[in-house]
Design an enzyme around this catalytic site. Structure first.
Site, PDB file in Angstrom:
ATOM      1  N   SER A 143       0.860  -1.191   0.000  1.00  0.00           N
ATOM      2  CA  SER A 143       0.000   0.000   0.000  1.00  0.00           C
ATOM      3  C   SER A 143       0.889   1.230   0.000  1.00  0.00           C
ATOM      4  O   SER A 143       2.005   1.204   0.549  1.00  0.00           O
ATOM      5  CB  SER A 143      -0.873   0.027   1.259  1.00  0.00           C
ATOM      6  OG  SER A 143      -1.442   1.318   1.416  1.00  0.00           O
ATOM      7  N   TYR A 157      -1.280  -0.643  10.308  1.00  0.00           N
ATOM      8  CA  TYR A 157      -1.445  -1.142   8.932  1.00  0.00           C
ATOM      9  C   TYR A 157      -0.269  -0.703   8.058  1.00  0.00           C
ATOM     10  O   TYR A 157       0.317  -1.510   7.322  1.00  0.00           O
ATOM     11  CB  TYR A 157      -2.774  -0.613   8.396  1.00  0.00           C
ATOM     12  CG  TYR A 157      -3.053  -0.865   6.940  1.00  0.00           C
ATOM     13  CD1 TYR A 157      -3.601  -2.065   6.505  1.00  0.00           C
ATOM     14  CD2 TYR A 157      -2.819   0.126   5.978  1.00  0.00           C
ATOM     15  CE1 TYR A 157      -3.886  -2.288   5.160  1.00  0.00           C
ATOM     16  CE2 TYR A 157      -3.104  -0.080   4.641  1.00  0.00           C
ATOM     17  CZ  TYR A 157      -3.636  -1.283   4.231  1.00  0.00           C
ATOM     18  OH  TYR A 157      -3.922  -1.496   2.900  1.00  0.00           O
TER      19      TYR A 157
HETATM   20  P1  NAP Z   1     -11.373  -5.958   0.550  1.00  0.00           P
HETATM   21  O1  NAP Z   1     -12.254  -5.466  -0.524  1.00  0.00           O
HETATM   22  O2  NAP Z   1     -11.618  -5.553   1.973  1.00  0.00           O
HETATM   23  O3  NAP Z   1     -11.317  -7.572   0.465  1.00  0.00           O
HETATM   24  C1  NAP Z   1     -10.551  -8.243   1.404  1.00  0.00           C
HETATM   25  C2  NAP Z   1     -10.428  -9.697   1.008  1.00  0.00           C
HETATM   26  O4  NAP Z   1      -9.492 -10.305   1.914  1.00  0.00           O
HETATM   27  C3  NAP Z   1     -11.722 -10.476   1.140  1.00  0.00           C
HETATM   28  O5  NAP Z   1     -11.710 -11.515   0.185  1.00  0.00           O
HETATM   29  C4  NAP Z   1     -11.600 -11.056   2.562  1.00  0.00           C
HETATM   30  O6  NAP Z   1     -12.364 -12.252   2.768  1.00  0.00           O
HETATM   31  C5  NAP Z   1     -10.130 -11.382   2.587  1.00  0.00           C
HETATM   32  N1  NAP Z   1      -9.562 -11.495   3.931  1.00  0.00           N
HETATM   33  C6  NAP Z   1      -9.533 -10.584   4.926  1.00  0.00           C
HETATM   34  N2  NAP Z   1      -8.884 -11.088   5.994  1.00  0.00           N
HETATM   35  C7  NAP Z   1      -8.499 -12.338   5.656  1.00  0.00           C
HETATM   36  C8  NAP Z   1      -7.807 -13.366   6.328  1.00  0.00           C
HETATM   37  N3  NAP Z   1      -7.372 -13.206   7.585  1.00  0.00           N
HETATM   38  N4  NAP Z   1      -7.598 -14.534   5.689  1.00  0.00           N
HETATM   39  C9  NAP Z   1      -8.022 -14.721   4.406  1.00  0.00           C
HETATM   40  N5  NAP Z   1      -8.688 -13.782   3.712  1.00  0.00           N
HETATM   41  C10 NAP Z   1      -8.918 -12.603   4.332  1.00  0.00           C
HETATM   42  O7  NAP Z   1      -9.842  -5.562   0.281  1.00  0.00           O
HETATM   43  P2  NAP Z   1      -9.180  -4.741  -0.937  1.00  0.00           P
HETATM   44  O8  NAP Z   1      -9.470  -3.302  -0.744  1.00  0.00           O
HETATM   45  O9  NAP Z   1      -9.459  -5.400  -2.230  1.00  0.00           O
HETATM   46  O10 NAP Z   1      -7.631  -4.917  -0.553  1.00  0.00           O
HETATM   47  C11 NAP Z   1      -6.851  -5.955  -1.103  1.00  0.00           C
HETATM   48  C12 NAP Z   1      -5.391  -5.657  -0.826  1.00  0.00           C
HETATM   49  O11 NAP Z   1      -5.034  -4.381  -1.359  1.00  0.00           O
HETATM   50  C13 NAP Z   1      -5.029  -5.608   0.662  1.00  0.00           C
HETATM   51  O12 NAP Z   1      -3.738  -6.144   0.845  1.00  0.00           O
HETATM   52  C14 NAP Z   1      -4.986  -4.118   0.951  1.00  0.00           C
HETATM   53  O13 NAP Z   1      -4.166  -3.821   2.059  1.00  0.00           O
HETATM   54  C15 NAP Z   1      -4.417  -3.604  -0.352  1.00  0.00           C
HETATM   55  N6  NAP Z   1      -4.690  -2.191  -0.617  1.00  0.00           N
HETATM   56  C16 NAP Z   1      -5.968  -1.762  -0.773  1.00  0.00           C
HETATM   57  C17 NAP Z   1      -6.193  -0.417  -1.024  1.00  0.00           C
HETATM   58  C18 NAP Z   1      -7.580   0.147  -1.214  1.00  0.00           C
HETATM   59  O14 NAP Z   1      -7.693   1.380  -1.307  1.00  0.00           O
HETATM   60  N7  NAP Z   1      -8.613  -0.684  -1.310  1.00  0.00           N
HETATM   61  C19 NAP Z   1      -5.113   0.471  -1.106  1.00  0.00           C
HETATM   62  C20 NAP Z   1      -3.825  -0.015  -0.946  1.00  0.00           C
HETATM   63  C21 NAP Z   1      -3.619  -1.344  -0.702  1.00  0.00           C
HETATM   64  P3  NAP Z   1     -13.868 -12.171   3.419  1.00  0.00           P
HETATM   65  O15 NAP Z   1     -14.730 -11.536   2.381  1.00  0.00           O
HETATM   66  O16 NAP Z   1     -14.219 -13.578   3.716  1.00  0.00           O
HETATM   67  O17 NAP Z   1     -13.718 -11.310   4.643  1.00  0.00           O
END
Ligand code: NAP
Length: 243
Positions: A143, A157
């Site tokens: 991130s 985080y």
């Molecule tokens: P999201 O929409 O919140 O989806 C999270 C996913 O991770 C879901 O499939 C969830 O499963 C799963 N998950 C959460 N905790 C878990 C665990 N302990 N074991 C296995 N699966 C788990 O997330 P996202 O925004 O797509 O983010 C994905 C990645 O991008 C992350 O690494 C995040 O830090 C990074 N990121 C995101 C952003 C942003 O702005 N969105 C920015 C920078 C980086 P369930 O549905 O079953 O809970």
């Protein structure tokens, strides 16, 4: 030989976009998730209806036994993994450091650092040439806050993502000679459930004046996984709207 990919947190957001693109490119996909069975099963069924191969495996990446079980299921049902995307992570409610409990910080680091670490270990055992594998690729999802911290919101985080980045670099140096390329993407604000409540800020903080889409991050992940990125190892690629 068919490529076999595990996308942790593959049921929603950036993970789900990566799963769709991997399936389109012919990968057999393991959609990992923690607890939202419906979202994972819906995506698995969508991939299968489209002619792809997919399984959905509930496993908490912060629990070692879950990770071991997931890799064993993939071995049996799809075959040894050739690509891993360490995407699952948690971002808890905004708080200054002085209000963060030990349990919160512990959960963040266990999920966002130890989880990817253990998943990478299991993948390397199957990919490494010295273990009888044919090589492979790992992409870690970091991130932008790994660079700047996240004051008053999520310094736990951001610290976990900084750890993931140095793990990416160290691991790339450790396993490149084993035929395994390890890289990372570093997104800024992306339109997913994780940051839904913060999206209104995106216009002001990004030169491109909008949040990114999960597909825009998935495109970069797929590129790092592909042969087009054959000389990229230990790279951390920004996908951040110019921020
Ligand atoms: P999201 O929409 O919140 O989806 C999270 C996913 O991770 C879901 O499939 C969830 O499963 C799963 N998950 C959460 N905790 C878990 C665990 N302990 N074991 C296995 N699966 C788990 O997330 P996202 O925004 O797509 O983010 C994905 C990645 O991008 C992350 O690494 C995040 O830090 C990074 N990121 C995101 C952003 C942003 O702005 N969105 C920015 C920078 C980086 P369930 O549905 O079953 O809970």
């Amino acid at each position: 030989m068919q490529e076999i990919i595990i996308v942790t947190g593959g049921s929603r957001g950036i993970g789900a976009a990566t799963v769709r693109k991997a399936a389109e490119r012919g990968y057999a996909v393991c959609i990992n998730y923690r607890s939202n069975h419906k979202a994972a099963e819906r995506l698995r069924d969508e991939i299968i209806r489209g002619g792809g191969k997919a399984i959905a495996v509930a496993a908490d990446v912060s629990v070692e036994e879950d990770v071991l079980r997931m890799f064993e299921i993939v071995d049996k049902q799809l075959g040894p993994v050739t690509a891993l995307v360490n995407n699952a992570a948690i971002l808890p409610k905004a708080k200054p450091v002085r209000e963060m409990t030990f349990d919160r910080v512990h959960e963040v680091f266990t999920t966002n650092v130890i989880g990817p670490f253990i998943c990478a270990r299991e993948a390397i055992k199957r990919m490494a040439k010295s273990c009888g594998g044919n090589g492979g690729r790992i992409v870690n999802v970091s991130s932008i806050v790994a660079k700047y911290g996240s004051p008053n919101e999520a310094n736990d985080y951001s610290g976990s993502k900084a750890a993931l980045e140095v793990l990416t670099i160290g691991l790339a140096r450790e396993v490149s000679a084993e035929g395994i390329r390890v890289n990372a993407v570093r997104p800024s604000m992306i339109h997913t459930d994780m940051v839904a409540h913060r999206l209104h800020r995106a216009k002001h903080v990004h030169p491109l004046q909008r949040p990114g889409t999960p597909e825009e991050v998935a495109n970069t992940i797929m590129w790092l996984l592909s042969e087009e990125a054959s000389y990229a190892a230990g790279a951390i690629v920004d996908v951040n709207g110019g921020r």
